[in-house]
Design a protein around this motif. Structure first.
Motif, PDB file in Angstrom:
ATOM      1  N   HIS A  13       0.862  -1.179   0.000  1.00  0.00           N
ATOM      2  CA  HIS A  13       0.000   0.000   0.000  1.00  0.00           C
ATOM      3  C   HIS A  13       0.904   1.236   0.000  1.00  0.00           C
ATOM      4  O   HIS A  13       2.006   1.198   0.572  1.00  0.00           O
ATOM      5  N   PRO A  14       0.480   2.342  -0.601  1.00  0.00           N
ATOM      6  CA  PRO A  14       1.330   3.548  -0.597  1.00  0.00           C
ATOM      7  C   PRO A  14       1.716   4.037   0.802  1.00  0.00           C
ATOM      8  O   PRO A  14       2.772   4.651   0.977  1.00  0.00           O
ATOM      9  N   ASP A  15       0.889   3.741   1.796  1.00  0.00           N
ATOM     10  CA  ASP A  15       1.186   4.165   3.173  1.00  0.00           C
ATOM     11  C   ASP A  15       1.915   3.093   3.977  1.00  0.00           C
ATOM     12  O   ASP A  15       2.075   3.229   5.185  1.00  0.00           O
ATOM     13  N   PHE A  16       2.342   2.023   3.329  1.00  0.00           N
ATOM     14  CA  PHE A  16       3.022   0.931   4.029  1.00  0.00           C
ATOM     15  C   PHE A  16       4.301   1.423   4.699  1.00  0.00           C
ATOM     16  O   PHE A  16       5.063   2.193   4.127  1.00  0.00           O
ATOM     17  N   ARG A  17       4.511   0.980   5.929  1.00  0.00           N
ATOM     18  CA  ARG A  17       5.739   1.268   6.673  1.00  0.00           C
ATOM     19  C   ARG A  17       6.212  -0.040   7.314  1.00  0.00           C
ATOM     20  O   ARG A  17       5.421  -0.905   7.673  1.00  0.00           O
TER      21      ARG A  17
END
Length: 170
Positions: free
Chosen positions: A29-33
């Protein structure tokens, strides 16, 4: 370390490929951390964390490092209050005891500190032992032994009991 190398691509934003699932591809996901924690600085066991292995430097190079110390006394008191429901004076003294052991541990005067996790266990045990034994024995010393000190050296165990006696009194 051999397992963690598999995270290299994921940390860089590449998709995860799961061979055991027919080669399934999972896109981040683009917000993956990705966050990792450890008790060592990647160099493996220093005598305190048996089983901790030296990490691959290429893996470690992908992280920002943040050094985290023990929480401040105010926050630790709140945690102990929430977890044990003990009287404020007892909690204040438990935090003081924990902080003294940690300072002595850093100076290598003790072989074990009393972490927040241990203080919570001591607090919960004190309540149980007080209810069972009343005034026939010290719930504090009984709980300290069972929560951590039976696993410490005899010298550290004795020293921590003496510190507790000084802080808590009779």
């Amino acid at each position: 370390p051999g397992e963690n190398v598999g995270f290299n691509g994921i940390i860089q934003g590449e998709p995860l490929v799961i061979p055991e699932n027919g080669g399934e591809i999972v896109y981040p996901h683009p917000d993956f951390r990705f966050v990792a924690t450890g008790n060592t600085i990647g160099d493996g066991d220093d005598g305190l964390y048996l089983g901790a292995s030296r990490q691959n430097i290429a893996f470690l190079d992908r992280f920002w490092a943040v050094l985290v110390d023990y929480i401040d006394a105010k926050a630790e008191k709140k945690i102990l209050k929430d977890q044990t429901g003990l009287d404020d004076e007892i909690i204040k003294n438990l935090v003081k005891l924990g902080n003294e052991t940690r300072k002595m541990y850093v100076k290598e005067e003790l072989d074990t500190p009393l972490s927040t996790r241990v203080l919570i266990r001591v607090g919960k045990m004190m309540k149980i032992f007080y209810a069972v034994a009343g005034n026939d024995l010290s719930p504090l010393h009984y709980a300290l032994d069972r929560a951590r000190l039976f696993l410490a050296s005899p010298e550290s165990r004795e020293a921590i009991h003496e510190i507790a006696q000084r802080i808590f009194g009779e």
